[in-house]
Structures are given as C-alpha cells and as structure tokens.
Design an enzyme around this catalytic site. Structure first.
Site, mmCIF file in Angstrom:
data_model
loop_
_atom_site.group_PDB
_atom_site.id
_atom_site.type_symbol
_atom_site.label_atom_id
_atom_site.label_comp_id
_atom_site.label_asym_id
_atom_site.label_seq_id
_atom_site.Cartn_x
_atom_site.Cartn_y
_atom_site.Cartn_z
ATOM 1 C CG LEU A 239 78.704 -35.750 5.996
ATOM 2 C CD1 LEU A 239 77.307 -36.214 5.609
ATOM 3 C CD2 LEU A 239 79.649 -35.934 4.809
ATOM 4 C CG HIS A 240 83.593 -30.161 6.851
ATOM 5 N ND1 HIS A 240 83.948 -29.876 8.148
ATOM 6 C CD2 HIS A 240 84.487 -31.093 6.414
ATOM 7 C CE1 HIS A 240 85.011 -30.593 8.489
ATOM 8 N NE2 HIS A 240 85.347 -31.343 7.455
#
EC number: 3.2.-.-
Length: 318
Positions: A239-240
């Site tokens: 989950l950048h």
C-alpha cells in the site's frame, strides 16, 4: 490542532485508500483534492477522485484536474496495475458533483493563499502539478509547510530497474520539487514495499461491514491480482500511497533518515532514479526525510481503525 493538507493524486487503488484514510481523521483538514494523469488517463483519475469523495459524502471538498501530461515527456499510465477504470473492483457511485472550473495549480494556489496556517502538500502520483505550482507561484513557497510524497526509492525501482513509477513518469518535475528547498518527506519503495496488506488483513477490513470498508476490501481484492506475480516476491500487496497519510498521522510508525536526494533526468539506464545519499558521501545537505522502515502491523491497525469510523452516522453528518 488540525493540519491543512492538499492531496494531489492519480487514483489509483492506493491513492483512493490514502484519501479514505485521510478523511477519517479530524487531525487533517483537506482543503482540496487535485488530480494528474498517472495510474490512468487524466479524465479517469479526475472522475475517480470525484467518485471516491461521493462515496464519502464529501462533495464539500473542491476538486480540480491538473496536468494531462508530464512537463516535457509523453504520457505513461499504469493501467496494467489499476485496470481499465483506474479503480477496477468495486461498484463505485457516479460523481454527485462537478470539478472546479479552475485547474489544479490555480486551485492549490488559491487554497494556500487563503489558509491562515501553512499547508502540507501530499502528492501520491507524478509530481507535475506540484512542480508547476512551485514554478509559477514562488511567492507561496513560504506558506507550504512540507511536501509528503509517495515516490522514489533508495534501492531498486518498480517501473525500471532503477526508477519508481511516479518519479519515472516526470523526472523533470521531481527535480524541481526536490530542489525547491521546501521540507520533503519521501515515502519510497524502501518503506512502501514493507507496507504490505495480507489476505487476512483484507478479511479484517471486510468484516467491518460498512460501505466504505466494503469498497476498500474490493479495491484490495483487485489490487492483489497484479502483486501476486512471483517476480515481486510479495506475500501481500504494498500500500504505497497510504504511507503518506500514515506518516502524517503517526510518524512513530516509521524509521526515517534525513538525506540528500537527487533526480536523474538524462541517463538512458537510470532515468527517473532517486539518488539517495544515505551515507553523506556527496557532502550535500539533506533535502528530504526518507522513510526506510515501518511497523507493518501498526500501519494495518491504523487503516482498520480508520475504516471503522465510516458508520452511516459519520457518512451522513454533513
């Protein structure tokens, strides 16, 4: 005391989740949402921002579309990751409101100018809009508290062997931003690849059983597909973009180091590389706080707790 922020994004599954995370917390006051091309074409990313804000019943937040292409390069998108719409997976509502008539740069400038507190910019896509803002409104630099961005890597890239996607799409824009002198927090692949969401985490989210959590679970179901390719070596999906918001909410979740960061804008092999001087080898002063580690469980717990906020009462409070 609430921190005023402007989210500049290219939704995108993880951009959408970052936006949802931010709007669950009164510690952050979103002054505007602006969009650029990146994960999908500019028309789709703008529409996606409107759809997510419609889901959250936040038509009060002004939205504007920005750059349709990088400063000096052809447009590149990541439809192989995010699908045909850019937010494939859930059935999202159609937008209930229209974007502003002004473009992203002018909306950002207006909100920064009007704010009685310095504003934090949170770009989670290519940095074109931010570079255009900084280049055209030098008088506003002092009113920008910090730029908390998702982009870059001290190690290997994810779009080329050397470059992360957001920086690679518009390295000239990134160069302007990193040379601006404004404080920067860089959430690069070094930390975001540790911020993986696992299958059991998605089930925790699904079990919350409110419409927003359901949407996020379905976004993650689709996002997982690309990241299951064994070449990445992931157990889950990184989950950048939510790392930017998580850092603003709880920086203690992260390990960070102040470093000089330069952007490669010319090399055929390393175009878009963020050259991170972790060991002070260049002698150049640090221009960014670079995140290198994360408490993954604490990050996931923050996301789960935030999604639980979106009860029908919360969504209908306006």
């Amino acid at each position: 005391m609430s921190r005023p922020i402007i989210l500049d994004c290219d939704p995108g599954h993880d951009d959408a989740i970052a936006l949802i995370l931010a709007l669950a917390h009164p510690e952050l006051t979103p002054l505007a949402v602006t969009t650029s091309a990146g994960n999908q074409t500019p028309d789709k990313t703008l529409n996606n921002a409107l759809r997510i804000l419609t889901l959250l019943n936040r038509s009060d937040i002004p939205v504007a579309g920005g750059a349709v292409k990088p400063l000096s390069r052809e447009l590149m998108i990541a439809d192989n990751v995010h699908g045909e719409t850019g937010l494939d997976g859930p059935a999202l509502p159609a937008p209930s409101f229209q974007p502003q008539a002004v473009n992203a740069v002018e909306l950002m400038a207006e909100k920064i100018r009007q704010s009685d507190k310095p504003v934090t910019l949170v770009p989670t896509g290519p940095l074109t809009n931010i570079a255009l803002l900084l280049a055209s409104h030098a008088e506003l630099h002092a009113k920008i508290e910090r730029i908390v961005l998702m982009g870059g890597a001290a190690g290997v890239g994810n779009w080329t062997p050397a470059a992360e996607f957001n920086i690679f799409v518009d390295p000239e824009a990134a160069d302007i931003v990193f040379k601006s002198g404004i404080p920067i927090t860089m959430c690069g692949l070094d930390v975001t690849h540790q911020a993986q969401i696992m299958d059991e985490d998605i089930e925790r989210i699904r079990a919350i059983a409110n419409p927003v959590a359901k949407c996020v679970a379905e976004l993650l179901d689709f996002f997982m597909i690309y990241h299951r390719d064994p070449k990445w070596g992931f157990v889950g999906a990184p989950l950048h973009d939510p790392c930017t918001i998580a850092w603003l909410l709880n920086p203690a979740l992260f390990d960070a180091q102040d470093c000089w960061v330069g952007i490669e804008t010319q090399s055929e092999l390393t175009l878009g590389m963020t050259v991170v001087d972790r060991y002070q080898l260049t002698g150049k002063p640090a221009n960014a706080t670079v995140l290198f580690g994360i408490d993954r469980q604490g990050f996931v717990d923050l996301l789960v707790d935030s999604l639980a906020v979106y009860t029908p009462t919360y969504l209908n409070r306006r």
